[in-house]
Design a protein around this motif. Structure first.
Motif, mmCIF file in Angstrom:
data_model
loop_
_atom_site.group_PDB
_atom_site.id
_atom_site.type_symbol
_atom_site.label_atom_id
_atom_site.label_comp_id
_atom_site.label_asym_id
_atom_site.label_seq_id
_atom_site.Cartn_x
_atom_site.Cartn_y
_atom_site.Cartn_z
ATOM 1 N N ILE A 1 0.881 -1.171 0.000
ATOM 2 C CA ILE A 1 0.000 0.000 0.000
ATOM 3 C C ILE A 1 0.916 1.217 0.000
ATOM 4 O O ILE A 1 1.665 1.448 0.963
ATOM 5 C CB ILE A 1 -0.920 -0.002 1.238
ATOM 6 N N ALA A 2 0.899 1.962 -1.108
ATOM 7 C CA ALA A 2 1.772 3.143 -1.230
ATOM 8 C C ALA A 2 1.017 4.349 -0.682
ATOM 9 O O ALA A 2 0.050 4.811 -1.284
ATOM 10 C CB ALA A 2 2.160 3.351 -2.692
ATOM 11 N N GLY A 3 1.458 4.832 0.472
ATOM 12 C CA GLY A 3 0.800 5.960 1.138
ATOM 13 C C GLY A 3 -0.051 5.465 2.296
ATOM 14 O O GLY A 3 -0.931 4.632 2.121
ATOM 15 N N GLY A 4 0.257 5.975 3.475
ATOM 16 C CA GLY A 4 -0.507 5.592 4.678
ATOM 17 C C GLY A 4 -1.291 6.780 5.202
ATOM 18 O O GLY A 4 -1.237 7.100 6.389
ATOM 19 N N GLY A 5 -2.028 7.450 4.293
ATOM 20 C CA GLY A 5 -2.951 8.513 4.710
ATOM 21 C C GLY A 5 -4.347 7.922 4.820
ATOM 22 O O GLY A 5 -4.513 6.764 5.228
ATOM 23 N N LEU A 6 -5.347 8.721 4.446
ATOM 24 C CA LEU A 6 -6.725 8.245 4.614
ATOM 25 C C LEU A 6 -6.970 6.918 3.889
ATOM 26 O O LEU A 6 -7.435 5.948 4.503
ATOM 27 C CB LEU A 6 -7.708 9.315 4.100
ATOM 28 N N SER A 7 -6.663 6.855 2.591
ATOM 29 C CA SER A 7 -7.044 5.646 1.852
ATOM 30 C C SER A 7 -6.142 4.465 2.196
ATOM 31 O O SER A 7 -6.620 3.329 2.317
ATOM 32 C CB SER A 7 -7.044 5.913 0.349
ATOM 33 N N GLY A 8 -4.819 4.731 2.377
ATOM 34 C CA GLY A 8 -3.910 3.623 2.707
ATOM 35 C C GLY A 8 -4.228 3.022 4.058
ATOM 36 O O GLY A 8 -4.300 1.790 4.226
ATOM 37 N N LEU A 9 -4.448 3.871 5.053
ATOM 38 C CA LEU A 9 -4.772 3.362 6.394
ATOM 39 C C LEU A 9 -6.120 2.645 6.383
ATOM 40 O O LEU A 9 -6.291 1.601 7.040
ATOM 41 C CB LEU A 9 -4.831 4.515 7.404
ATOM 42 N N VAL B 1 -0.419 -3.840 -5.978
ATOM 43 C CA VAL B 1 -0.004 -2.567 -5.380
ATOM 44 C C VAL B 1 -1.219 -1.638 -5.320
ATOM 45 O O VAL B 1 -1.965 -1.521 -6.309
ATOM 46 C CB VAL B 1 1.114 -1.890 -6.207
ATOM 47 N N PHE B 2 -1.415 -1.011 -4.165
ATOM 48 C CA PHE B 2 -2.486 -0.023 -3.991
ATOM 49 C C PHE B 2 -1.819 1.334 -3.848
ATOM 50 O O PHE B 2 -1.052 1.563 -2.907
ATOM 51 C CB PHE B 2 -3.339 -0.394 -2.765
ATOM 52 N N ASP B 3 -2.107 2.201 -4.814
ATOM 53 C CA ASP B 3 -1.310 3.425 -4.967
ATOM 54 C C ASP B 3 -2.137 4.676 -4.657
ATOM 55 O O ASP B 3 -3.048 5.010 -5.416
ATOM 56 C CB ASP B 3 -0.803 3.460 -6.420
ATOM 57 N N SER B 4 -1.783 5.349 -3.559
ATOM 58 C CA SER B 4 -2.442 6.639 -3.273
ATOM 59 C C SER B 4 -1.473 7.802 -3.428
ATOM 60 O O SER B 4 -1.795 8.915 -3.025
ATOM 61 C CB SER B 4 -3.023 6.637 -1.852
ATOM 62 N N VAL B 5 -0.289 7.550 -4.000
ATOM 63 C CA VAL B 5 0.698 8.632 -4.053
ATOM 64 C C VAL B 5 1.128 9.044 -5.470
ATOM 65 O O VAL B 5 1.351 10.221 -5.722
ATOM 66 C CB VAL B 5 1.957 8.329 -3.196
ATOM 67 N N LEU B 6 1.249 8.087 -6.384
ATOM 68 C CA LEU B 6 1.733 8.456 -7.720
ATOM 69 C C LEU B 6 0.569 8.674 -8.691
ATOM 70 O O LEU B 6 0.584 9.619 -9.481
ATOM 71 C CB LEU B 6 2.693 7.395 -8.258
ATOM 72 N N GLY B 7 -0.413 7.798 -8.655
ATOM 73 C CA GLY B 7 -1.623 7.994 -9.459
ATOM 74 C C GLY B 7 -1.470 7.561 -10.889
ATOM 75 O O GLY B 7 -0.377 7.212 -11.349
ATOM 76 N N PRO B 8 -2.602 7.589 -11.635
ATOM 77 C CA PRO B 8 -2.584 7.141 -13.028
ATOM 78 C C PRO B 8 -1.745 8.065 -13.895
ATOM 79 O O PRO B 8 -1.589 9.249 -13.578
ATOM 80 C CB PRO B 8 -4.069 7.206 -13.457
ATOM 81 N N THR B 9 -1.203 7.517 -14.993
ATOM 82 C CA THR B 9 -0.361 8.338 -15.864
ATOM 83 C C THR B 9 -1.193 9.414 -16.572
ATOM 84 O O THR B 9 -0.678 10.476 -16.899
ATOM 85 C CB THR B 9 0.344 7.454 -16.912
ATOM 86 N N GLU B 10 -2.482 9.135 -16.805
ATOM 87 C CA GLU B 10 -3.316 10.154 -17.472
ATOM 88 C C GLU B 10 -4.531 10.482 -16.602
ATOM 89 O O GLU B 10 -5.618 9.962 -16.833
ATOM 90 C CB GLU B 10 -3.776 9.647 -18.831
ATOM 91 N N PRO B 11 -4.356 11.341 -15.601
ATOM 92 C CA PRO B 11 -5.507 11.686 -14.770
ATOM 93 C C PRO B 11 -6.519 12.518 -15.568
ATOM 94 O O PRO B 11 -6.137 13.189 -16.527
ATOM 95 C CB PRO B 11 -4.889 12.524 -13.633
ATOM 96 N N PRO B 12 -7.794 12.466 -15.207
ATOM 97 C CA PRO B 12 -8.793 13.261 -15.937
ATOM 98 C C PRO B 12 -8.573 14.752 -15.708
ATOM 99 O O PRO B 12 -7.934 15.133 -14.721
ATOM 100 C CB PRO B 12 -10.124 12.803 -15.331
ATOM 101 N N PRO B 13 -9.081 15.593 -16.605
ATOM 102 C CA PRO B 13 -8.857 17.036 -16.449
ATOM 103 C C PRO B 13 -9.512 17.578 -15.182
ATOM 104 O O PRO B 13 -10.520 17.053 -14.708
ATOM 105 C CB PRO B 13 -9.514 17.654 -17.691
ATOM 106 N N VAL B 14 -8.910 18.649 -14.654
ATOM 107 C CA VAL B 14 -9.444 19.297 -13.447
ATOM 108 C C VAL B 14 -10.604 20.210 -13.874
ATOM 109 O O VAL B 14 -10.475 20.990 -14.806
ATOM 110 C CB VAL B 14 -8.322 20.113 -12.768
ATOM 111 N N ASP B 15 -11.749 20.087 -13.186
ATOM 112 C CA ASP B 15 -12.921 20.917 -13.514
ATOM 113 C C ASP B 15 -12.962 22.201 -12.694
ATOM 114 O O ASP B 15 -13.602 23.171 -13.099
ATOM 115 C CB ASP B 15 -14.210 20.117 -13.268
ATOM 116 N N ALA B 16 -12.378 22.179 -11.510
ATOM 117 C CA ALA B 16 -12.382 23.379 -10.657
ATOM 118 C C ALA B 16 -11.375 23.157 -9.538
ATOM 119 O O ALA B 16 -10.935 22.024 -9.296
ATOM 120 C CB ALA B 16 -13.772 23.615 -10.050
#
Ligand code: FAD
Length: 376
Positions: free
Chosen positions: A5-13, A136-151
């Protein structure tokens, strides 16, 4: 077999806690965190109508909320729902109490530099060392193509002690629109700790293509609210925090080989509210169910397309016409209870319920926004 589990914040914990509580799970789990987001300054608020596995981490619960919208203040019961707060340190403590005594769990302090390798031979690079993992459960690097930011959701919050008892310790204020809406949609949020102490937060929605509000302007809005609206008198600031949260209603490709994105990179932050706590709990439960029942973590329920389109339309509308946010919230919270609105925001509403909730809203403005979205 090892899962990392990459990242031990909200989702990793949360995922680690759900795995620790699953009696059919006996494989090795390594949770890697570099400590870059310290948990002692974080608390997650959320609403829910159902018990979840890690509820012992909840430090406060409320059965009413206050809203100030359309020129009036209303205190609303939550029906079957409750509004709750989980402090980062409490979630960390609860999950460690569950997982650390188990021989197959390891909490490792380290920086994840990369996640590579073909399916079946994925490895996570931690401080230059390779850790081989089946999943692997990844909360730190993320997908190579994240969706566009709306706001962008822009927060500035202060934990304050007021001179006078101006906070209601039993009722958080979810939103109070008594702040300028001239440049962008904005509201105040108040999480009370006592009659004189609270977290008071200014939240605004900014275009992904435009300037962000300056820190001085956010501070002035906070101070104006405490002085002119709450009449709090001189306030001692115990702590100040600020953040910019990118919001996206787009669909995320969560899977990359044997890697599954979790948390923010998986699109768990709801685009119209900025909340993710309950979604993360539901997602952790679904990932563990898939692992033990199918031997892989990918049999997950799809996120609601209808709600995603509605979120995108709301963001599109409030960026173009900031005053529409207050109108939308006035319609959503117009009933005698906040439960229908919370059910909608939790994406558990039916189309019939939504048409009643939206009855007071300018439907044409939203249909145009949906049209723009569908053309993209
Ligand atoms: C200021 C703010 C307030 C919010 N408040 C709420 C709220 O009240 N309720 C709610 O539902 N949502 C809230 N959110 C939204 C969201 O729920 C949180 O951001 C949540 O923490 C996201 O969970 P996560 O697991 O994706 O990320 P995080 O909780 O940030 O966890 C990521 C972890 O990875 C670690 N890390 C980062 N990079 C690396 C690396 N390369 N290697 C190893 N470790 C690394 C960090 O130390 C961190 O512990 C808030 C967001 C912000 C920014």
């Amino acid at each position: 077999m090892t899962v990392v589990i990459a990242g031990g914040g909200l989702s990793g914990l949360s995922l680690a806690g759900h795995l620790a509580l699953e009696p059919r799970w006996h494989d090795r789990v390594v949770i890697v965190d570099d400590g870059s987001h310290p948990l002692d300054t974080i608390a997650w608020s959320s609403w829910t109508g159902r018990p979840t596995l890690l509820d012992t981490a909840v430090s406060s619960r409320f059965d009413r909320v206050r809203v100030h919208v359309g020129g009036r203040t209303r205190t609303l019961p939550l029906g079957h729902y409750r509004y709750q707060v989980v402090r980062g340190t409490d979630l960390d403590r609860i999950v460690r109490e569950l997982a650390e005594p188990l021989p197959h769990f390891e909490f490792r302090r380290g920086h994840v530099d990369g996640i590579d390798g073909p399916p079946g031979r994925t490895h996570v690079v931690v401080d230059g060392d390779e850790v081989e993992a089946r999943w692997v459960f990844d909360s730190v690097l993320g997908p190579t193509e994240p969706p566009p930011v709306d706001a962008h959701m822009v927060f500035r919050g202060r934990r304050v002690v007021a001179e006078r008892p101006v906070f209601d310790p039993g009722v958080p204020t979810l939103f109070d629109f008594r702040t300028s809406q001239a440049d962008r949609a904005a509201f105040l949020y108040v999480l009370p700790f006592s009659a004189t102490e609270a977290l008071v937060e200014h939240t605004s929605f900014a275009s992904p293509h435009g300037p962000l509000p300056g820190v001085d302007a956010q501070r002035a809005a906070l101070e104006g609210y405490l002085d002119d609206v709450l009449h709090a008198g001189a306030c001692t600031v115990l702590h100040e925090e600020g953040a910019v949260l990118p919001l996206s209603a787009g669909r995320v490709a969560r899977r990359r080989g044997d890697v599954l994105a979790i948390g923010t990179p998986a699109g768990m932050v709801k685009a119209s509210t900025g909340y993710s706590y309950q979604r993360v709990q539901d997602d952790s439960a679904a990932v563990v169910r898939s692992l033990v029942e199918h031997g892989h973590p990918f049999d997950l329920p799809a996120m609601s397309t209808r709600h995603r389109v509605l979120d995108a339309a709301l963001l599109d509308v409030v960026i173009r016409e900031p005053r529409q946010l207050e109108r939308a919230f006035a319609a959503l919270f117009s009933g005698a209870s906040a439960e229908p609105a919370l059910r909608f925001l939790e994406e558990r509403s039916s189309v019939g319920m939504e048409s009643r909730l939206f009855a007071g809203m300018p439907v044409g403005v939203y249909l145009k926004a949906v049209g723009r979205r569908l053309r993209v």
